[in-house]
Design a protein around this motif. Structure first.
Motif, PDB file in Angstrom:
ATOM      1  N   LEU A   6      39.764  31.011  42.886  1.00 63.84           N
ATOM      2  CA  LEU A   6      40.200  31.926  41.841  1.00 63.84           C
ATOM      3  C   LEU A   6      40.886  33.101  42.524  1.00 63.84           C
ATOM      4  O   LEU A   6      40.370  33.644  43.505  1.00 63.84           O
ATOM      5  CB  LEU A   6      39.007  32.436  41.022  1.00 63.84           C
ATOM      6  CG  LEU A   6      38.142  31.381  40.343  1.00 63.84           C
ATOM      7  CD1 LEU A   6      36.963  32.051  39.651  1.00 63.84           C
ATOM      8  CD2 LEU A   6      38.959  30.585  39.350  1.00 63.84           C
ATOM      9  N   VAL A   8      42.426  36.854  41.689  1.00 65.41           N
ATOM     10  CA  VAL A   8      42.390  37.913  40.684  1.00 65.41           C
ATOM     11  C   VAL A   8      43.333  39.021  41.135  1.00 65.41           C
ATOM     12  O   VAL A   8      43.211  39.530  42.251  1.00 65.41           O
ATOM     13  CB  VAL A   8      40.958  38.466  40.504  1.00 65.41           C
ATOM     14  CG1 VAL A   8      40.912  39.471  39.370  1.00 65.41           C
ATOM     15  CG2 VAL A   8      39.969  37.327  40.282  1.00 65.41           C
ATOM     16  N   PHE A  10      44.993  42.804  40.173  1.00 66.00           N
ATOM     17  CA  PHE A  10      44.739  43.921  39.276  1.00 66.00           C
ATOM     18  C   PHE A  10      45.165  45.258  39.855  1.00 66.00           C
ATOM     19  O   PHE A  10      45.308  45.424  41.056  1.00 66.00           O
ATOM     20  CB  PHE A  10      43.264  43.992  38.855  1.00 66.00           C
ATOM     21  CG  PHE A  10      42.302  44.253  39.978  1.00 66.00           C
ATOM     22  CD1 PHE A  10      41.847  45.538  40.245  1.00 66.00           C
ATOM     23  CD2 PHE A  10      41.818  43.220  40.756  1.00 66.00           C
ATOM     24  CE1 PHE A  10      40.947  45.773  41.269  1.00 66.00           C
ATOM     25  CE2 PHE A  10      40.920  43.450  41.776  1.00 66.00           C
ATOM     26  CZ  PHE A  10      40.473  44.729  42.035  1.00 66.00           C
ATOM     27  N   ASP A  29      29.901  44.931  43.804  1.00 64.08           N
ATOM     28  CA  ASP A  29      30.655  43.721  43.469  1.00 64.08           C
ATOM     29  C   ASP A  29      30.610  42.686  44.583  1.00 64.08           C
ATOM     30  O   ASP A  29      30.242  41.523  44.359  1.00 64.08           O
ATOM     31  CB  ASP A  29      32.105  44.105  43.147  1.00 64.08           C
ATOM     32  CG  ASP A  29      32.863  43.036  42.396  1.00 64.08           C
ATOM     33  OD1 ASP A  29      32.229  42.212  41.713  1.00 64.08           O
ATOM     34  OD2 ASP A  29      34.112  43.036  42.477  1.00 64.08           O
ATOM     35  N   TYR A  60      50.757  44.901  42.180  1.00 66.01           N
ATOM     36  CA  TYR A  60      49.308  45.010  42.051  1.00 66.01           C
ATOM     37  C   TYR A  60      48.743  45.817  43.205  1.00 66.01           C
ATOM     38  O   TYR A  60      49.243  45.750  44.322  1.00 66.01           O
ATOM     39  CB  TYR A  60      48.641  43.621  42.022  1.00 66.01           C
ATOM     40  CG  TYR A  60      49.018  42.842  40.793  1.00 66.01           C
ATOM     41  CD1 TYR A  60      48.413  43.113  39.571  1.00 66.01           C
ATOM     42  CD2 TYR A  60      50.001  41.866  40.846  1.00 66.01           C
ATOM     43  CE1 TYR A  60      48.774  42.424  38.429  1.00 66.01           C
ATOM     44  CE2 TYR A  60      50.374  41.164  39.709  1.00 66.01           C
ATOM     45  CZ  TYR A  60      49.756  41.456  38.502  1.00 66.01           C
ATOM     46  OH  TYR A  60      50.120  40.770  37.371  1.00 66.01           O
ATOM     47  N   GLU A  64      41.735  39.810  44.598  1.00 62.49           N
ATOM     48  CA  GLU A  64      40.425  39.232  44.904  1.00 62.49           C
ATOM     49  C   GLU A  64      40.609  37.729  45.078  1.00 62.49           C
ATOM     50  O   GLU A  64      41.368  37.105  44.337  1.00 62.49           O
ATOM     51  CB  GLU A  64      39.423  39.459  43.775  1.00 62.49           C
ATOM     52  CG  GLU A  64      39.013  40.884  43.593  1.00 62.49           C
ATOM     53  CD  GLU A  64      37.964  41.061  42.494  1.00 62.49           C
ATOM     54  OE1 GLU A  64      37.381  42.147  42.459  1.00 62.49           O
ATOM     55  OE2 GLU A  64      37.733  40.137  41.684  1.00 62.49           O
ATOM     56  N   ALA A  87      30.655  42.247  35.402  1.00 63.35           N
ATOM     57  CA  ALA A  87      31.937  41.984  34.733  1.00 63.35           C
ATOM     58  C   ALA A  87      32.326  43.150  33.825  1.00 63.35           C
ATOM     59  O   ALA A  87      33.496  43.547  33.785  1.00 63.35           O
ATOM     60  CB  ALA A  87      31.859  40.686  33.931  1.00 63.35           C
ATOM     61  N   GLN A  91      35.605  45.530  34.233  1.00 62.00           N
ATOM     62  CA  GLN A  91      36.563  45.761  33.145  1.00 62.00           C
ATOM     63  C   GLN A  91      36.796  47.249  32.912  1.00 62.00           C
ATOM     64  O   GLN A  91      37.859  47.645  32.418  1.00 62.00           O
ATOM     65  CB  GLN A  91      36.093  45.082  31.856  1.00 62.00           C
ATOM     66  CG  GLN A  91      36.109  43.578  31.906  1.00 62.00           C
ATOM     67  CD  GLN A  91      37.492  42.979  31.979  1.00 62.00           C
ATOM     68  OE1 GLN A  91      38.437  43.497  31.431  1.00 62.00           O
ATOM     69  NE2 GLN A  91      37.619  41.869  32.696  1.00 62.00           N
ATOM     70  N   PRO A  96      42.171  42.908  34.799  1.00 64.10           N
ATOM     71  CA  PRO A  96      42.557  41.884  35.777  1.00 64.10           C
ATOM     72  C   PRO A  96      43.237  40.667  35.153  1.00 64.10           C
ATOM     73  O   PRO A  96      43.064  40.367  33.973  1.00 64.10           O
ATOM     74  CB  PRO A  96      41.209  41.479  36.382  1.00 64.10           C
ATOM     75  CG  PRO A  96      40.234  41.719  35.280  1.00 64.10           C
ATOM     76  CD  PRO A  96      40.743  42.921  34.538  1.00 64.10           C
ATOM     77  N   VAL A  97      44.000  39.979  35.999  1.00 64.09           N
ATOM     78  CA  VAL A  97      44.574  38.678  35.685  1.00 64.09           C
ATOM     79  C   VAL A  97      43.847  37.678  36.570  1.00 64.09           C
ATOM     80  O   VAL A  97      43.877  37.802  37.799  1.00 64.09           O
ATOM     81  CB  VAL A  97      46.092  38.656  35.986  1.00 64.09           C
ATOM     82  CG1 VAL A  97      46.663  37.270  35.773  1.00 64.09           C
ATOM     83  CG2 VAL A  97      46.826  39.700  35.160  1.00 64.09           C
ATOM     84  N   PHE A  98      43.156  36.711  35.959  1.00 59.57           N
ATOM     85  CA  PHE A  98      42.412  35.688  36.699  1.00 59.57           C
ATOM     86  C   PHE A  98      43.248  34.410  36.739  1.00 59.57           C
ATOM     87  O   PHE A  98      43.636  33.895  35.692  1.00 59.57           O
ATOM     88  CB  PHE A  98      41.076  35.383  36.006  1.00 59.57           C
ATOM     89  CG  PHE A  98      40.040  36.438  36.202  1.00 59.57           C
ATOM     90  CD1 PHE A  98      39.054  36.299  37.172  1.00 59.57           C
ATOM     91  CD2 PHE A  98      40.033  37.568  35.403  1.00 59.57           C
ATOM     92  CE1 PHE A  98      38.088  37.274  37.346  1.00 59.57           C
ATOM     93  CE2 PHE A  98      39.070  38.555  35.577  1.00 59.57           C
ATOM     94  CZ  PHE A  98      38.098  38.405  36.551  1.00 59.57           C
ATOM     95  N   ASN A 100      43.304  30.449  38.017  1.00 60.07           N
ATOM     96  CA  ASN A 100      42.661  29.264  38.571  1.00 60.07           C
ATOM     97  C   ASN A 100      43.719  28.553  39.401  1.00 60.07           C
ATOM     98  O   ASN A 100      44.878  28.468  38.984  1.00 60.07           O
ATOM     99  CB  ASN A 100      42.199  28.313  37.476  1.00 60.07           C
ATOM    100  CG  ASN A 100      40.997  28.818  36.740  1.00 60.07           C
ATOM    101  OD1 ASN A 100      40.176  29.526  37.283  1.00 60.07           O
ATOM    102  ND2 ASN A 100      40.896  28.462  35.464  1.00 60.07           N
TER     103      ASN A 100
END
Length: 106
Positions: A6, A8, A10, A29, A60, A64, A87, A91, A96-98, A100
């Protein structure tokens, strides 16, 4: 089952302190997410610039990388009270943009 990475992306929300965010990431975290059984490794990177461009601002501030060993287990683990608090805190820091991902093999 293949591992999942993943990614992330942000920026911190307006008015949020870089120093405060990074202190929270180090203290809360990173150790919490790295402590999940489903996670092989979790890292946070501060973006320092764009390769070959000393002037342009990166889109950005942070990236992550979460290497997940078992997505089913990860789904169960992120639904715990402790991870829901993490989480929610995250926020408050960022939108964030996650992503996959799936590795391309030769």
């Amino acid at each position: 089952m293949a591992a999942t990475r993943l990614i992330v992306l942000f920026n911190l929300k307006p008015g949020r302190s870089v120093a405060d965010y990074e202190a929270w990431a180090r203290k809360t975290d990173l150790p919490t997410v790295n402590g999940l059984k489903s996670v092989a490794e979790f890292s946070v990177f501060r973006v320092t610039g764009l390769l070959g461009d000393d002037v342009a601002r990166p889109p950005y501030q942070y990236v992550e990388i979460i290497d997940v060993k078992d997505m089913d287990c990860f789904g169960d683990e992120v639904n715990t009270d402790a991870m829901r608090r993490i989480a929610a805190d995250f926020q408050d820091w960022a939108d964030p943009v996650f992503l996959n991902t799936a590795r391309l093999e030769a």
